[in-house]
Structure formats: C-alpha cells, structure tokens
Motif scaffolding. Structure first.
Motif, PDB file in Angstrom:
ATOM      1  N   SER A 142     -46.452 -17.363 -29.255  1.00 46.87           N
ATOM      2  CA  SER A 142     -47.135 -18.658 -29.220  1.00 46.87           C
ATOM      3  C   SER A 142     -47.752 -18.953 -27.869  1.00 46.87           C
ATOM      4  CB  SER A 142     -46.148 -19.772 -29.582  1.00 46.87           C
ATOM      5  OG  SER A 142     -45.094 -19.819 -28.629  1.00 46.87           O
ATOM      6  N   ALA A 143     -47.693 -17.984 -26.947  1.00 46.06           N
ATOM      7  CA  ALA A 143     -48.265 -18.204 -25.610  1.00 46.06           C
ATOM      8  C   ALA A 143     -49.781 -18.268 -25.698  1.00 46.06           C
ATOM      9  CB  ALA A 143     -47.826 -17.092 -24.668  1.00 46.06           C
TER      10      ALA A 143
ATOM     11  N   GLN B 205     -40.880 -18.963 -25.249  1.00 46.54           N
ATOM     12  CA  GLN B 205     -40.303 -17.652 -24.947  1.00 46.54           C
ATOM     13  C   GLN B 205     -39.562 -17.688 -23.610  1.00 46.54           C
ATOM     14  OE1 GLN B 205     -40.337 -15.165 -27.071  1.00 46.54           O
ATOM     15  NE2 GLN B 205     -41.634 -16.211 -28.561  1.00 46.54           N
ATOM     16  N   THR B 206     -38.708 -18.675 -23.430  1.00 49.98           N
ATOM     17  CA  THR B 206     -37.892 -18.806 -22.220  1.00 49.98           C
ATOM     18  C   THR B 206     -36.435 -19.019 -22.618  1.00 49.98           C
ATOM     19  OG1 THR B 206     -38.284 -21.191 -22.125  1.00 49.98           O
ATOM     20  CG2 THR B 206     -39.830 -19.784 -20.915  1.00 49.98           C
TER      21      THR B 206
ATOM     22  N   TYR C 147     -33.490 -20.859 -28.608  1.00 51.07           N
ATOM     23  CA  TYR C 147     -32.649 -19.875 -29.294  1.00 51.07           C
ATOM     24  C   TYR C 147     -33.337 -18.519 -29.430  1.00 51.07           C
ATOM     25  CZ  TYR C 147     -30.441 -17.785 -33.470  1.00 51.07           C
ATOM     26  OH  TYR C 147     -29.849 -16.933 -34.376  1.00 51.07           O
ATOM     27  N   GLY C 148     -34.635 -18.523 -29.732  1.00 52.16           N
ATOM     28  CA  GLY C 148     -35.330 -17.278 -30.035  1.00 52.16           C
ATOM     29  C   GLY C 148     -35.413 -16.302 -28.889  1.00 52.16           C
ATOM     30  N   TYR C 149     -35.216 -16.756 -27.659  1.00 54.80           N
ATOM     31  CA  TYR C 149     -35.318 -15.861 -26.503  1.00 54.80           C
ATOM     32  C   TYR C 149     -34.107 -14.942 -26.385  1.00 54.80           C
ATOM     33  CZ  TYR C 149     -35.921 -14.376 -21.659  1.00 54.80           C
ATOM     34  OH  TYR C 149     -36.074 -13.624 -20.517  1.00 54.80           O
ATOM     35  N   TYR C 150     -32.978 -15.316 -26.945  1.00 57.61           N
ATOM     36  CA  TYR C 150     -31.725 -14.566 -26.758  1.00 57.61           C
ATOM     37  C   TYR C 150     -31.597 -13.467 -27.816  1.00 57.61           C
ATOM     38  CZ  TYR C 150     -30.720 -18.593 -23.853  1.00 57.61           C
ATOM     39  OH  TYR C 150     -30.789 -19.570 -22.894  1.00 57.61           O
ATOM     40  N   LYS C 151     -32.539 -12.538 -27.781  1.00 59.86           N
ATOM     41  CA  LYS C 151     -32.522 -11.434 -28.752  1.00 59.86           C
ATOM     42  C   LYS C 151     -31.721 -10.266 -28.187  1.00 59.86           C
ATOM     43  CE  LYS C 151     -35.644  -9.182 -31.988  1.00 59.86           C
ATOM     44  NZ  LYS C 151     -37.043  -8.889 -32.366  1.00 59.86           N
ATOM     45  N   VAL C 152     -30.442 -10.527 -27.926  1.00 59.77           N
ATOM     46  CA  VAL C 152     -29.548  -9.542 -27.320  1.00 59.77           C
ATOM     47  C   VAL C 152     -28.358  -9.357 -28.253  1.00 59.77           C
ATOM     48  CG1 VAL C 152     -28.072  -9.021 -25.349  1.00 59.77           C
ATOM     49  CG2 VAL C 152     -30.270 -10.155 -24.993  1.00 59.77           C
ATOM     50  N   ASP C 153     -28.044  -8.107 -28.533  1.00 63.61           N
ATOM     51  CA  ASP C 153     -26.900  -7.810 -29.393  1.00 63.61           C
ATOM     52  C   ASP C 153     -25.623  -7.620 -28.590  1.00 63.61           C
ATOM     53  OD1 ASP C 153     -25.767  -7.096 -32.048  1.00 63.61           O
ATOM     54  OD2 ASP C 153     -25.434  -5.167 -31.044  1.00 63.61           O
TER      55      ASP C 153
END
Length: 748
Positions: free
Chosen positions: A203-204, A227-228, A232-238
């Motif tokens: 969305s930038a 995207q910061t 919630y969506g920024y934390y795409k870490v498993d």
C-alpha cells in the motif's frame, strides 16, 4: 471486691440490689433476653451482683483493648504520636530510661527494628516523590477537592497500565525481532506459497508523493505506516533461531495477548476492592450516611474560595438528594395500584423509545462502516478520502454526543429517585459508548467474512482484505486518533470561547448558559471508551498501548488546564466516596467487552494467509496445542491433567467451598457488627436515662432544700479520688456515681 463503675451501696459498704439501675434499658433488655433464652433462669430476687459478671467481662475487655492500644502506641515513633511537644519529650525520656533497663540483646533488637522502620519510611517517601504528576494532583486536590482528584488519579492509573502493556508487547514481540540481527539470530519468515490467499499487495505510495498524502497516511494508518512495526501484518516471522534457544514468535504473540488482558483484570479488581468495601459500608446505613455528611463531609484539602463555596453547595445538594430519596421511598410505599400501573406504562413506553434510538444509532454505525469500507477503494481527493476514512468514527462520536442529551431529558419523566437517575443515565451512556465499538467490529467482520462466492476460498474475503487483521488495527488506530482530536478540539474551540463569552458578555443568554461544568462521569466515560479501544486494538496494532500512553499523558494536561482556566466543578457532583469504584466498575465492563472480539478473532476467524505471525495456522489459537504437542511427555501429561474435566470439577468444588466459607465469615462479621450497633444504641439510651434521672434528682433537691444548691459544689469538690452526688432524698441509702482517678481504666 471489684464491682461495676456505677453501683449502689448500703451503710455497711456492700453492693446490693439497686432499684434505679435495674431500670436501665440495657439491663431490662438483658433480662428479657435471658427470659426468652431459658425459663429456668427466672428468679424473684434479682440483684445487681447477678449482672456483675457481665460488667466484669466488659471491663476486662476494655482493659485488654486499652493495653493493646497502649502497646501499639509505644511501638510507634514519638513524632507520630498525637501529643503535644512537652508530652512527646517526656515520652522520649521515658523510652530512653526503659531502654537502659533492657538487656543488650533486646536493645540491639529494638535499635535494629527502628533503623529498618526508618529505612522503609524513607524508601516509601522516595518512591512517592517519583510518582507521576504528584505535584499537579496535589494542586488539583487543594483547589477542587477529592472528587475531581479521583478523575485525575484514574487517568494516571490508565497511563501506568498502558505503559506496562506496551512494555510487555515490546519486550516479547518487538524486541526479539530488533535484536535478532545483532545477536546472531536466524529469523525464519513465513514465505509466500504462491496461492491467491498469500498475496499481500503493498500500500506504499509510489512516485511523487504530495505532502497532504503523508498526512492522510498518518491519520489513517495506511501507506507507509502499514508496513511498519505499528500493525499486525508486519510481524511475518515464524521463529528466531538464537545461538542456544529458538524463540517461537507466534506463541509469544498469543501469550502476551492473554497476559495483558489477565494483568488488566487483576489490577482493576485489586484497585476496585477497596472502593467496593467502602461503598458497601456507606450504603448500608442511611443514618450513618447523614452523620458522615454532617460531621465529616467537609474536604479540608480545599483552599480555593470558589471551590469551598461549591463544596458547600455540593454537600447541601447531597443532603437534599438524600432527603428527596427518603421522600420518594415514602411516596413509593404509599402508591396505589392505579398509580403504579401508570408509572410502569410510562417507563415501558420511554424505554421502548430509548431502545429504538439505540437501534437507530447502531444501524447508522453499521451503514457508515460498510459504506466507508467500500468507498476507501476509490480515491478522489484529500478531503473526501479523509472523510471516508473517518466516517465510522464521526458517526460514533455524533451518537455519543446526542444520546446522553436524549437520556437526560427522558429520565425526568420516569419518576426515579435523584441518585438512581444519575446511575441509570450513566449506565445507558456506558452501554451506548461501549456497544458502538462492538457494532463497528461486527460491521467489519461481516465484510471480512463475506465473499461473492460462498464459501470463501481462504476463509475470509482475501480480495478486499488480504490482511484483515491490519485493517481492523487501522480502524482501532483511527478511533484512537479521532478521539484525541475531539477531546483537544472541544477544549480549544468550545470550552475556552465559552468562558470568554460568559466572562465578558453581560447578556442574559450568556449568563444563563454559564461556565462549562467539569462533569466527572462524562469525562471518565471518554477515557474508558478510549481504553476499551486500546485493549481491542493491541492484538492488531501492537504499538497502540504506546500511542494511548502518549494520548492520556497529553489529555491529563489538557484537562488540567481546562479545569483551572475554563471549567468549574459540577453543581450536582458525583459522590467522591463511590467515584473510584464506579470508574473501575465501568472499566471492568469495558475490559469484558474487549475480551469478546479478541477471543472470537483468536479462536474462530481464520488467520490471514498473507501477513502476520500465524500464517502457518488456521486460527491463532492453534499455535498453543501444536506447541504443547511438541513438549516432553511429562510436561504434556501435566498440562493435559490441568485442562481435564476432573481437575476442572475439583477446582470448581474447592472454589465453591472457599466461597461458601467467605460468605459464612462475612455473615458472622455482619451479625457481630449489628450486635455492636445495638450495643451502642443501648448505651446511648442508658446515658439518656441516667441524665434524665440526674436532672430529676437535682430538681427535687433544689425544691426541697433551696439553700443547699450553693453548698453542693463545695461538698462535691472535697473528695480526693471520687465524689458522690445524691440522686434523690427519698432513699434511706445513698445512690452514688463513682468516678475513678485519672490513671484508672474504669469509665462511666
């Protein structure tokens, strides 16, 4: 021989039956209870000595109580004793002399105890000096009293609560991602599997960006903010592979969410317990309430003349309110069946109207949310886009502004007591404010879970909401920002000009309008509404507690300046004694409401497959059983045992037994309190009876021997440790009131 402090003697000095003291109300009540308890204790010759046992027991109880108080006073520091300086010096000398008589071991113990007590007091004083807004709150307390002070103390509590929630989210969710590159951590991201559900378009903004577009992004949470770390969506870490440990970020994200909700519950319940006990005691007895207002109702912290005048009027209003409540209770008790039917019909019609008004507001919020979500897909211009972004917030704010005015008009026709009018109107406002958030979330989820082709391929509408958690977080972010803008705008553009108009305009309309009142309940509802949004939005917007901390920090100073310069305390104040309990009770309702949508989104709605830490899971809750299944066998069996039905039933039974014990203990304490109240009332009747007899005896003595009136003071002053006053001259023996020496523990 030890006898009662009020006794009757014959010429030989023996204590015998006293016909006067047998007439005491307490003695007659004791005889009546003894007769009703057992018929075997009846006797024709009841002497005063028959009740001397109870008198000795009462005297011994008083002596033990005084000895306990005396020992507690001796342990307290000399500077804290309620004595004059000369008495304190004398007490200090006595303590030094007593210390010299003790052994070295006891002297060392006492000196160590005193040193530790001083260190603890110094530490408490130092910690209290570090308390946030300590000087400002003391200033507000001195100018306006404890009623308005309770609002600012509540605001400080929310600042600290949000700060702790932010520290939890930052320490266990954000900080591991930040330090991973510097701590040799290997970050494992949730990769795109190529399906339509895992597509997350950026969305930038690209190309030349106009400055007002940055303002739109800042106010809406879109664009560069999406995207910061904010959403919630920024934390795409498993997971994060540190040298010696693997950090499971999805599990940490879920457990922190449960932790901050549970911590908020414990903190609120702990703070509200004191207010609940005080409120329960004060509402128990109406006579006690009158006495507290008349003899202990003044707030000696007030130093401002206007505040003192308002405090006087508020006490007068509370007394009028209590008297009005008593009048209405009598009026209700004397109503006929026809009047009751008429009032119930009126209340039914008005409540149907209130429900219709609430339904219209909720439907307006629903339609505004649906329209806003669809209109955000089309970009027109800066102003229109901003209105579309904030349309649900605007509708909610208008509903929260209009409905309290409507409720305050309707309540006048429902014929309730003044105190119940205030509480019922506030509960309606609380329901309106908090339910509006639920309607907004319901509107969002109806759009998220609705697809053109049913059932949804991804479990949600991935076309419009590729990362629906971020979209919910953006709505909570916009509600928080808009709420702060409204509070600041009302203070600057409404309250300040209103004061200028009232002070500098002599027209009748301005005088009728009057200065803005600082209504405590309405201001509390504003911040409870904002805190409920914070609890809901923290799962979708992890940095929202930090934003709320900054928001409440500025609101404190905005409200302080507005209170001192623009507003005045309300002429119909909310009772300061029950305000803290009311604040925390409303906050507890907001927390309960916040837990419902978070629980539904965690346990029921399918996670976004394109963003967030739960990409590899169907729901967010699924990470917990999957992690438990990977634990060692012993730990897994222990956790399964804790979650089994047998443990749940056992825990429930133990909890019920503990609850029944506490209820029985509370009932026993209540019975003891009632007995003590009856005893105090009986002692008051005894004193009144004795005073009446004394006055009667003095009148008879003055009538029979007028010349002895001038001599009686001389005779009364001749005694050393006790003096005697004759009740009447028609007794052959003397009836005396014996007064013990000053050092004695005997009291009349």
């Amino acid at each position: 021989m030890e006898v009662d402090s009020v006794f009757y003697t014959d010429r030989s000095g023996r204590a015998t039956s006293n016909p006067l003291l047998d007439q005491l109300p307490s003695y007659q009540s004791l005889l009546y209870r003894r007769k009703s308890a057992s018929t075997k204790r009846r006797s024709s010759s009841r002497t005063r000595l028959s009740s001397s046992g109870s008198g000795k027991w009462g005297m011994n109880t008083v002596i033990r109580h005084e000895e306990k108080q005396r020992s507690e006073m001796q342990e307290r520091p000399v500077k804290e004793l309620p004595k004059t300086m000369a008495e304190k010096r004398q007490d200090k000398v006595q303590r030094l002399e007593q210390d010299l008589e003790l052994s070295q071991w006891r002297q060392w113990r006492q000196s160590t105890r005193r040193t530790l007590r001083r260190l603890r007091e110094d530490a408490q004083e130092w910690l209290s000096s570090l308390q946030l807004w300590r000087g400002d709150i003391h200033l507000i307390e001195g100018m306006f009293g404890t009623g308005i002070l309770s609002y600012f103390s509540f605001l400080r509590f929310l600042v600290m609560l949000n700060l702790v929630i932010f520290l939890l989210m930052f320490s266990f969710v954000i900080l591991p991602i930040i330090i991973a590159p510097y701590a040799s951590g290997n970050v494992t991201y949730n990769l795109d599997d190529g399906s339509v559900c895992s597509v997350y378009p950026s969305s930038a903004r690209r190309g030349l960006v106009i400055f007002h577009e940055h303002i739109t992004d800042l106010l809406s949470g879109g664009g560069f903010l999406e995207q910061t770390y904010l959403f919630y969506g920024y934390y795409k870490v498993d997971s994060i592979q540190f040298p010696k440990v693997t950090y499971n970020l999805p599990l940490a994200y879920l457990l922190v969410t449960v932790a901050y909700l549970f911590l908020s519950l414990i903190w609120i319940v702990k703070r509200s317990a004191t207010g609940f006990k005080r409120n329960l005691v004060q509402d128990e007895d109406r006579f006690q309430s009158f006495c507290n207002k008349i003899f202990a109702g003044w707030d000696f912290c007030i130093t401002n003349e206007n505040a003192a005048r308002l405090k006087r009027s508020s006490l007068l209003y509370e007394l009028k309110t209590d008297l009005e409540e008593e009048r209405i209770k009598r009026k209700i008790a004397g109503r006929t069946r026809k009047e009751k039917c008429r009032i119930y019909v009126i209340r039914l019609i008005l409540n149907i109207f209130v429900i219709a008004a609430l339904a219209a507001c909720f439907y307006s919020i629903y339609r505004a949310t649906v329209f806003s979500q669809k209109a955000q897909m089309k970009k027109e211009n800066f102003i229109v886009d901003l209105i579309y972004e904030y349309l649900p917030s605007i509708v909610i704010t208008l509903a929260n502004f209009i409905t309290p005015l409507l409720f305050s008009v309707i309540i006048n026709y429902e014929d309730y007591s003044p105190a119940f009018e205030i509480r019922f109107t506030l509960m309606r406002c609380v329901f309106m404010r908090l339910t509006s958030i639920g309607v907004l979330l319901f509107s969002l989820w109806s759009q998220i879970t609705k697809c053109k082709e049913e059932p949804c391929v991804c479990g949600y509408n991935h076309v419009l909401y590729s990362c629906w958690e971020t979209r919910v977080g953006q709505e909570m972010y916009k509600l928080t920002i808009f709420d702060f803008i409204i509070i600041a705008a009302v203070t600057i553009f409404v309250e300040f000009p209103r004061k200028l108009i009232v002070n500098h305009c002599d027209c009748g309309l301005a005088k009728w309008w009057g200065q803005q009142e600082f209504a405590i309940p309405q201001n509390v509802l504003e911040i409870v509404y904002g805190q409920t949004i914070c609890w809901i939005g923290t799962f979708y917007c992890p940095l929202l507690p930090a934003i709320c901390t900054i928001k409440y920090f500025f609101i404190f100073y905005i409200k302080k300046v507005s209170l001192i310069n623009n507003c005045r305390p309300a002429t119909r104040p909310f009772r300061a004694s029950s305000s803290n309990f009311f604040f925390l009770g409303v906050l507890l309702i907001g927390l309960t409401l916040a837990c419902l949508p978070v629980a539904v989104s965690v346990g029921q709605i399918q996670c976004s497959q394109a963003c967030g830490p739960f990409v590899n899971y169907t729901t967010s809750w699924e990470v917990l059983p999957r992690t438990v299944s990977q634990l060692p066998t012993g730990v897994r069996r222990f956790l399964f045992a804790l979650s089994s039905e047998a443990f749940a039933v056992s825990f429930f039974v133990i909890t019920c037994l503990a609850m029944f014990y506490v209820i029985a203990l509370a009932g026993a304490h209540k019975r003891v309190i009632n007995q003590l109240r009856e005893q105090l009332a009986m002692e008051g009747r005894d004193k009144r009876f004795l005073i009446q007899k004394l006055c009667q005896a003095q009148r008879q003595s003055a009538i029979r021997s007028p010349g002895s009136a001038s001599k009686s003071p001389t005779r009364a002053s001749r005694g050393s440790s006790s003096y005697h006053t004759s009740f009447a001259n028609n007794y052959t023996e003397g009836v005396f009131l014996a007064h013990s020496p000053p050092d004695s523990s005997t009291h009349v």
